[in-house]
Enzyme design. Structure first.
Site, short mmCIF file in Angstrom:
data_model
loop_
_atom_site.label_atom_id
_atom_site.label_comp_id
_atom_site.label_asym_id
_atom_site.label_seq_id
_atom_site.Cartn_x
_atom_site.Cartn_y
_atom_site.Cartn_z
N LYS A 132 -14.04 -6.88 10.32
CA LYS A 132 -12.96 -6.33 10.65
C LYS A 132 -13.08 -6.07 12.63
CE LYS A 132 -10.24 -3.88 9.47
NZ LYS A 132 -9.59 -2.84 9.63
N ARG A 173 -0.35 -1.77 9.13
CA ARG A 173 -1.19 -1.46 8.36
C ARG A 173 -0.48 -1.07 6.96
NH1 ARG A 173 -5.76 0.68 11.33
NH2 ARG A 173 -8.29 0.80 9.58
N ARG A 208 -23.08 1.88 9.06
CA ARG A 208 -22.39 2.35 10.01
C ARG A 208 -22.42 4.07 10.78
NH1 ARG A 208 -16.38 0.54 11.73
NH2 ARG A 208 -15.86 1.86 10.15
N ARG A 252 -20.11 7.68 13.64
CA ARG A 252 -18.15 7.52 13.55
C ARG A 252 -17.76 8.66 12.71
NH1 ARG A 252 -14.33 2.90 13.44
NH2 ARG A 252 -13.37 3.85 11.96
N ARG A 299 -10.20 6.49 3.08
CA ARG A 299 -9.54 5.61 3.85
C ARG A 299 -9.56 4.14 2.81
NH1 ARG A 299 -14.07 5.12 7.22
NH2 ARG A 299 -13.35 3.32 8.32
P1 AMP Z 1 -10.38 1.98 12.37
O1 AMP Z 1 -10.99 1.63 13.66
O2 AMP Z 1 -8.82 -0.19 12.01
O3 AMP Z 1 -10.09 1.59 10.55
O4 AMP Z 1 -8.74 2.67 12.15
C1 AMP Z 1 -9.24 3.86 12.25
C2 AMP Z 1 -8.71 4.79 11.85
O5 AMP Z 1 -7.21 5.37 13.07
C3 AMP Z 1 -7.90 4.77 10.41
O6 AMP Z 1 -8.45 4.91 9.45
C4 AMP Z 1 -6.84 5.40 11.35
O7 AMP Z 1 -6.61 6.43 10.86
C5 AMP Z 1 -6.67 4.67 12.27
N1 AMP Z 1 -5.24 4.32 12.28
C6 AMP Z 1 -5.71 2.60 13.29
N2 AMP Z 1 -4.71 1.79 13.23
C7 AMP Z 1 -3.80 2.68 12.30
C8 AMP Z 1 -2.26 1.89 11.83
N3 AMP Z 1 -2.24 0.98 12.25
N4 AMP Z 1 -1.43 2.77 11.40
C9 AMP Z 1 -1.91 3.76 11.40
N5 AMP Z 1 -3.52 4.71 11.25
C10 AMP Z 1 -4.26 3.68 11.87
#
Ligand code: AMP
Length: 188
Positions: free
Chosen positions: A14, A89, A128, A134, A145
């Site tokens: 993504k 989300r 990754r 990360r 997740r």
């Molecule tokens: P991502 O980089 O999109 O994979 O996001 C990493 C982490 O950030 C996720 O696993 C959540 O803990 C948090 N996060 C990102 N976007 C959201 C969202 N829209 N709502 C809640 N938590 C989020």
């Protein structure tokens, strides 16, 4: 005007695709995960709050996330359009986004769903983790997740499908191939 949401399980590619699509359409790429990670790095209060959830693979509470997105979408660079990566989300976030866009006189053009199976995304995330380190890319947190994605995020695709907005794209293949599929479904 191009206003897009990119949705898909963690590890579906993504973030990479979001950057390419945002650059192609000349619109800002808004990644809630990246905003949280930047805040964690800077040690802000928001970052400290977000970190408690991110490190466990849980979602940051809607109250925190929604306020952050509302502020970001109020910036004038989003007037010609925007690409949301990782938001909404949850179903309440869908409602909040509807309210934000209505308040700001904006609308959505499409929701691109990148699909990928669990085995493939787990392998990608572990790769990754080895390369980028990360904090939320350990096997245990990855599993959590993916569970949270299936329970909280998959249901929102049905909501946008009912509105005729969803464009499904197979996330398997090279970055270039997946990008070409996305551009094709967006009519670019
Ligand atoms: P991502 O980089 O999109 O994979 O996001 C990493 C982490 O950030 C996720 O696993 C959540 O803990 C948090 N996060 C990102 N976007 C959201 C969202 N829209 N709502 C809640 N938590 C989020």
């Amino acid at each position: 005007m191009t206003s897009l949401i990119l949705i898909g399980p963690p590890g579906a590619g993504k973030g990479t695709q979001a950057k390419l699509i945002a650059a192609k359409f000349g619109i800002p790429h808004i990644s809630t995960g990246e905003i949280f990670r930047a805040n964690v790095k800077q040690g802000t209060e928001l970052g400290q709050e977000a970190q408690r959830y991110m490190s466990r693979g849980e979602y940051v509470p809607d109250s925190v996330t929604n306020a952050m997105v509302r502020d970001r979408l109020a910036q004038p660079d989003t007037d010609p359009g925007f690409l949301l990566d990782g938001y909404p989300r949850t179903l309440p976030q869908v409602d909040e986004l509807d309210a934000i866009l209505a308040d700001q006189g904006k609308r959505l053009d499409a929701v691109v769903e990148i699909t990928a199976d669990a085995a493939e995304v787990t392998a990608r995330l572990l790769d990754r983790a080895a390369k980028e380190g990360r904090a939320d890319d350990t096997e245990e947190v990855i599993t959590r997740r993916l569970q949270v994605y299936a329970a909280e995020t998959e249901p929102i695709v049905a909501v946008y499908s009912a509105r005729g907005l969803v464009r499904k794209v197979d996330g398997l293949g090279s970055i270039e191939d997946v990008n070409a599929r996305i551009v094709a479904v967006l009519g670019g």
